[in-house]
Design a protein around this motif. Structure first.
Motif, PDB file in Angstrom:
ATOM      1  N   MET A  45       9.652   1.310 -12.044  1.00  0.00           N
ATOM      2  CA  MET A  45       9.052   2.188 -13.044  1.00  0.00           C
ATOM      3  C   MET A  45      10.042   3.214 -13.584  1.00  0.00           C
ATOM      4  O   MET A  45       9.655   4.166 -14.253  1.00  0.00           O
ATOM      5  N   SER A  46      11.325   3.010 -13.287  1.00  0.00           N
ATOM      6  CA  SER A  46      12.329   3.969 -13.761  1.00  0.00           C
ATOM      7  C   SER A  46      12.362   4.101 -15.287  1.00  0.00           C
ATOM      8  O   SER A  46      12.585   5.206 -15.795  1.00  0.00           O
ATOM      9  N   PRO A  47      12.139   2.995 -16.082  1.00  0.00           N
ATOM     10  CA  PRO A  47      12.096   3.184 -17.534  1.00  0.00           C
ATOM     11  C   PRO A  47      10.985   4.140 -17.985  1.00  0.00           C
ATOM     12  O   PRO A  47      11.026   4.664 -19.097  1.00  0.00           O
ATOM     13  N   LEU A  48       9.984   4.350 -17.127  1.00  0.00           N
ATOM     14  CA  LEU A  48       8.882   5.251 -17.470  1.00  0.00           C
ATOM     15  C   LEU A  48       9.116   6.665 -16.954  1.00  0.00           C
ATOM     16  O   LEU A  48       8.242   7.519 -17.061  1.00  0.00           O
ATOM     17  N   GLY A  49      10.298   6.913 -16.381  1.00  0.00           N
ATOM     18  CA  GLY A  49      10.646   8.272 -15.973  1.00  0.00           C
ATOM     19  C   GLY A  49      10.366   8.608 -14.526  1.00  0.00           C
ATOM     20  O   GLY A  49      10.475   9.777 -14.137  1.00  0.00           O
ATOM     21  N   LEU A  50      10.006   7.640 -13.700  1.00  0.00           N
ATOM     22  CA  LEU A  50       9.728   7.905 -12.291  1.00  0.00           C
ATOM     23  C   LEU A  50      10.949   7.571 -11.441  1.00  0.00           C
ATOM     24  O   LEU A  50      11.657   6.591 -11.700  1.00  0.00           O
ATOM     25  N   SER A  51      11.175   8.393 -10.397  1.00  0.00           N
ATOM     26  CA  SER A  51      12.226   8.084  -9.437  1.00  0.00           C
ATOM     27  C   SER A  51      11.742   6.978  -8.505  1.00  0.00           C
ATOM     28  O   SER A  51      10.544   6.657  -8.461  1.00  0.00           O
ATOM     29  N   SER A  52      12.659   6.416  -7.734  1.00  0.00           N
ATOM     30  CA  SER A  52      12.279   5.352  -6.803  1.00  0.00           C
ATOM     31  C   SER A  52      11.308   5.865  -5.742  1.00  0.00           C
ATOM     32  O   SER A  52      10.382   5.156  -5.329  1.00  0.00           O
ATOM     33  N   THR A  53      11.494   7.131  -5.334  1.00  0.00           N
ATOM     34  CA  THR A  53      10.584   7.701  -4.342  1.00  0.00           C
ATOM     35  C   THR A  53       9.191   7.899  -4.921  1.00  0.00           C
ATOM     36  O   THR A  53       8.175   7.569  -4.293  1.00  0.00           O
ATOM     37  N   GLU A  54       9.120   8.415  -6.146  1.00  0.00           N
ATOM     38  CA  GLU A  54       7.826   8.622  -6.782  1.00  0.00           C
ATOM     39  C   GLU A  54       7.107   7.288  -6.991  1.00  0.00           C
ATOM     40  O   GLU A  54       5.892   7.182  -6.774  1.00  0.00           O
ATOM     41  N   GLU A  55       7.848   6.271  -7.378  1.00  0.00           N
ATOM     42  CA  GLU A  55       7.227   4.957  -7.549  1.00  0.00           C
ATOM     43  C   GLU A  55       6.691   4.432  -6.216  1.00  0.00           C
ATOM     44  O   GLU A  55       5.586   3.887  -6.148  1.00  0.00           O
ATOM     45  N   ALA A  56       7.490   4.605  -5.147  1.00  0.00           N
ATOM     46  CA  ALA A  56       7.057   4.121  -3.838  1.00  0.00           C
ATOM     47  C   ALA A  56       5.786   4.832  -3.373  1.00  0.00           C
ATOM     48  O   ALA A  56       4.860   4.209  -2.831  1.00  0.00           O
ATOM     49  N   VAL A  57       5.715   6.151  -3.600  1.00  0.00           N
ATOM     50  CA  VAL A  57       4.530   6.909  -3.194  1.00  0.00           C
ATOM     51  C   VAL A  57       3.323   6.484  -4.028  1.00  0.00           C
ATOM     52  O   VAL A  57       2.215   6.294  -3.497  1.00  0.00           O
ATOM     53  N   TYR A  58       3.518   6.318  -5.327  1.00  0.00           N
ATOM     54  CA  TYR A  58       2.406   5.884  -6.186  1.00  0.00           C
ATOM     55  C   TYR A  58       1.894   4.512  -5.745  1.00  0.00           C
ATOM     56  O   TYR A  58       0.683   4.292  -5.642  1.00  0.00           O
ATOM     57  N   ARG A  59       2.810   3.571  -5.480  1.00  0.00           N
ATOM     58  CA  ARG A  59       2.394   2.243  -5.040  1.00  0.00           C
ATOM     59  C   ARG A  59       1.673   2.303  -3.682  1.00  0.00           C
ATOM     60  O   ARG A  59       0.754   1.510  -3.425  1.00  0.00           O
ATOM     61  N   TYR A  60       2.085   3.234  -2.837  1.00  0.00           N
ATOM     62  CA  TYR A  60       1.427   3.356  -1.529  1.00  0.00           C
ATOM     63  C   TYR A  60      -0.054   3.680  -1.718  1.00  0.00           C
ATOM     64  O   TYR A  60      -0.922   3.083  -1.063  1.00  0.00           O
ATOM     65  N   PHE A  61      -0.339   4.617  -2.625  1.00  0.00           N
ATOM     66  CA  PHE A  61      -1.742   4.998  -2.820  1.00  0.00           C
ATOM     67  C   PHE A  61      -2.520   3.951  -3.623  1.00  0.00           C
ATOM     68  O   PHE A  61      -3.752   3.909  -3.532  1.00  0.00           O
ATOM     69  N   LEU A  62      -1.822   3.110  -4.380  1.00  0.00           N
ATOM     70  CA  LEU A  62      -2.509   1.970  -4.985  1.00  0.00           C
ATOM     71  C   LEU A  62      -3.004   1.020  -3.892  1.00  0.00           C
ATOM     72  O   LEU A  62      -4.119   0.487  -3.966  1.00  0.00           O
ATOM     73  N   ARG A  63      -2.155   0.822  -2.884  1.00  0.00           N
ATOM     74  CA  ARG A  63      -2.522  -0.092  -1.795  1.00  0.00           C
ATOM     75  C   ARG A  63      -3.467   0.546  -0.774  1.00  0.00           C
ATOM     76  O   ARG A  63      -4.215  -0.164  -0.093  1.00  0.00           O
ATOM     77  N   ASN A  64      -3.403   1.896  -0.686  1.00  0.00           N
ATOM     78  CA  ASN A  64      -4.175   2.598   0.350  1.00  0.00           C
ATOM     79  C   ASN A  64      -4.987   3.734  -0.274  1.00  0.00           C
ATOM     80  O   ASN A  64      -4.689   4.914  -0.065  1.00  0.00           O
ATOM     81  N   PRO A  65      -5.978   3.433  -1.093  1.00  0.00           N
ATOM     82  CA  PRO A  65      -6.770   4.493  -1.742  1.00  0.00           C
ATOM     83  C   PRO A  65      -7.470   5.361  -0.697  1.00  0.00           C
ATOM     84  O   PRO A  65      -8.018   4.858   0.291  1.00  0.00           O
ATOM     85  N   GLY A  66      -7.414   6.671  -0.943  1.00  0.00           N
ATOM     86  CA  GLY A  66      -8.090   7.615  -0.057  1.00  0.00           C
ATOM     87  C   GLY A  66      -7.265   8.015   1.154  1.00  0.00           C
ATOM     88  O   GLY A  66      -7.754   8.767   2.018  1.00  0.00           O
ATOM     89  N   ALA A  67      -6.016   7.556   1.239  1.00  0.00           N
ATOM     90  CA  ALA A  67      -5.167   7.917   2.377  1.00  0.00           C
ATOM     91  C   ALA A  67      -4.682   9.349   2.243  1.00  0.00           C
ATOM     92  O   ALA A  67      -4.754   9.964   1.174  1.00  0.00           O
ATOM     93  N   ALA A  68      -4.154   9.893   3.321  1.00  0.00           N
ATOM     94  CA  ALA A  68      -3.605  11.246   3.328  1.00  0.00           C
ATOM     95  C   ALA A  68      -2.157  11.206   2.860  1.00  0.00           C
ATOM     96  O   ALA A  68      -1.442  10.228   3.073  1.00  0.00           O
ATOM     97  N   VAL A  69      -1.709  12.320   2.242  1.00  0.00           N
ATOM     98  CA  VAL A  69      -0.347  12.379   1.737  1.00  0.00           C
ATOM     99  C   VAL A  69       0.655  12.236   2.880  1.00  0.00           C
ATOM    100  O   VAL A  69       1.698  11.585   2.740  1.00  0.00           O
ATOM    101  N   ARG A  70       0.345  12.836   4.024  1.00  0.00           N
ATOM    102  CA  ARG A  70       1.304  12.763   5.134  1.00  0.00           C
ATOM    103  C   ARG A  70       1.574  11.326   5.585  1.00  0.00           C
ATOM    104  O   ARG A  70       2.636  11.014   6.130  1.00  0.00           O
ATOM    105  N   ASP A  71       0.606  10.439   5.341  1.00  0.00           N
ATOM    106  CA  ASP A  71       0.785   9.042   5.749  1.00  0.00           C
ATOM    107  C   ASP A  71       1.661   8.255   4.786  1.00  0.00           C
ATOM    108  O   ASP A  71       2.072   7.138   5.098  1.00  0.00           O
ATOM    109  N   ALA A  72       1.933   8.830   3.607  1.00  0.00           N
ATOM    110  CA  ALA A  72       2.716   8.103   2.603  1.00  0.00           C
ATOM    111  C   ALA A  72       4.192   8.077   2.949  1.00  0.00           C
ATOM    112  O   ALA A  72       4.972   7.415   2.261  1.00  0.00           O
ATOM    113  N   GLY A  73       4.594   8.786   4.012  1.00  0.00           N
ATOM    114  CA  GLY A  73       5.999   8.779   4.407  1.00  0.00           C
ATOM    115  C   GLY A  73       6.499   7.404   4.756  1.00  0.00           C
ATOM    116  O   GLY A  73       7.703   7.129   4.694  1.00  0.00           O
ATOM    117  N   THR A  74       5.602   6.515   5.128  1.00  0.00           N
ATOM    118  CA  THR A  74       6.012   5.145   5.465  1.00  0.00           C
ATOM    119  C   THR A  74       6.411   4.345   4.231  1.00  0.00           C
ATOM    120  O   THR A  74       6.997   3.272   4.341  1.00  0.00           O
TER     121      THR A  74
END
Length: 332
Positions: A1-30
């Motif tokens: 998603m870098s062409p859309l202005g997101l860093s690799s970390t931001e993309e990874a965190v966004y994808r994590y919550f797509l896969r895990n809706p309702g999860a806690a932010v602290r769990d996104a470290g994985t």
């Protein structure tokens, strides 16, 4: 998603919550190789951009369709603002060269200060048409054209027909978008349909307001002023801005509709039948009804009935007047 202005970390965190809706932010470290504080910062930025919603304890990702459309729009807007600021970089270059010591301060030591610049402003329509002609000649893969209706007349010969046909004959793919806000000039619309008949793809797009031409996805042309093409155009050979214009074109293309054929003319119910045309021609050439009836292969009564019907159809008071009116209408 870098062409859309997101860093690799931001993309990874966004994808994590797509896969895990309702999860806690602290769990996104994985989802990304960074410490908890970095994950929290990335999640906060995503929440500010509207990509995440909820609380630290329970977070959801915004629908990808909404996210991609929003970020793409922001990137395109930013790219277009950049193009406007770079419409004429020469004053900046002159200012910088003045700070260079030695002979180069007068003009770059004999080097054209604008030679390395991938933006060129053209203020004369003749220059624009010449540049389009050259770009079309060298295109070997694809030409993209977003042409609002007001640009069809000054650029009709240069792009919509003659160059387009030449490119199509060489196997170049031609895709043209036209605006739907106002009726295109008749000659422009006819040219587009002729272009389509030779293999071009033509669509109508809502909200198309300014000219964009892209050649082989390497070079592009846009107006300096979106509302006045006479103020000049910007010729671009910079990969980033050209890619943004291609992305914009593809979005408009996907939302466009195929150019419709003109409505079929309504049948002329007042036109004569085949038999009436025969009688009409004989009425104009035969000296007597008897001769006309024999030539038409019908009885004299039937022949005269057709003559009477033709006079009524033409609104004529005499056969001579009927002959003149028929010639005016192209019936004989």
């Amino acid at each position: 998603m870098s062409p859309l202005g997101l860093s690799s970390t931001e993309e990874a965190v966004y994808r994590y919550f797509l896969r895990n809706p309702g999860a806690a932010v602290r769990d996104a470290g994985t989802a990304a190789p960074m410490d908890g504080e970095g994950v929290h910062r990335a999640a906060a930025r995503l929440r500010d951009q509207g990509l995440l919603h909820g609380s630290e304890a329970r977070t959801w990702a915004t629908d990808p369709g909404v996210v991609v459309a929003r970020l793409a729009e922001e990137q395109l807007d930013a790219a277009y603002r950049t193009l406007r600021r770079l419409a004429d970089p020469r004053p900046i270059l002159r200012s910088l060269w003045r700070d260079v010591p030695g002979p180069s301060s007068a003009g770059g030591g004999g080097v054209d200060a604008g030679s390395a610049i991938a933006f060129d402003r053209l203020d004369d329509l003749g220059q624009v048409l010449a540049r389009i002609d050259r770009a079309a000649f060298h295109a070997d893969a694809e030409i993209l054209a977003a042409v609002p209706n007001r640009a069809l007349v000054p650029l009709g010969t240069a792009h919509t027909l003659s160059l387009g046909l030449r490119c199509l004959r060489r196997g170049v793919r031609v895709r043209t978008l036209v605006g739907s806000e106002a009726p295109a000039p008749r000659t422009g619309a006819d040219d587009l349909r002729r272009l389509r008949s030779h293999g071009a793809e033509v669509r109508v797009a809502e909200g198309l307001s300014e000219l964009v031409l892209v050649y082989d996805r390497r070079t592009a042309l846009v107006p300096v002023d979106a509302h006045d093409i006479d103020r000049g155009v910007l010729w671009i050979e910079e990969s980033g801005p050209v890619s943004s214009l291609v992305t914009l074109f593809e979005r408009l293309w996907a939302a466009g509709t195929d150019l419709a054929d003109p409505p079929a003319p309504e049948p002329d119910t007042d036109s004569p039948t085949g038999t009436q045309r025969t009688v009409l021609l004989l009425m104009c050439t035969a000296t007597k009804d008897e001769a006309g009836a024999r030539a038409a292969g019908m009885s004299l009564r039937t022949y005269r009935r057709h003559v009477s019907d033709l006079l009524a159809l033409l609104g004529a008071r005499s056969r001579a007047q009927a002959a003149l009116l028929a010639r005016e209408r192209g019936w004989v």
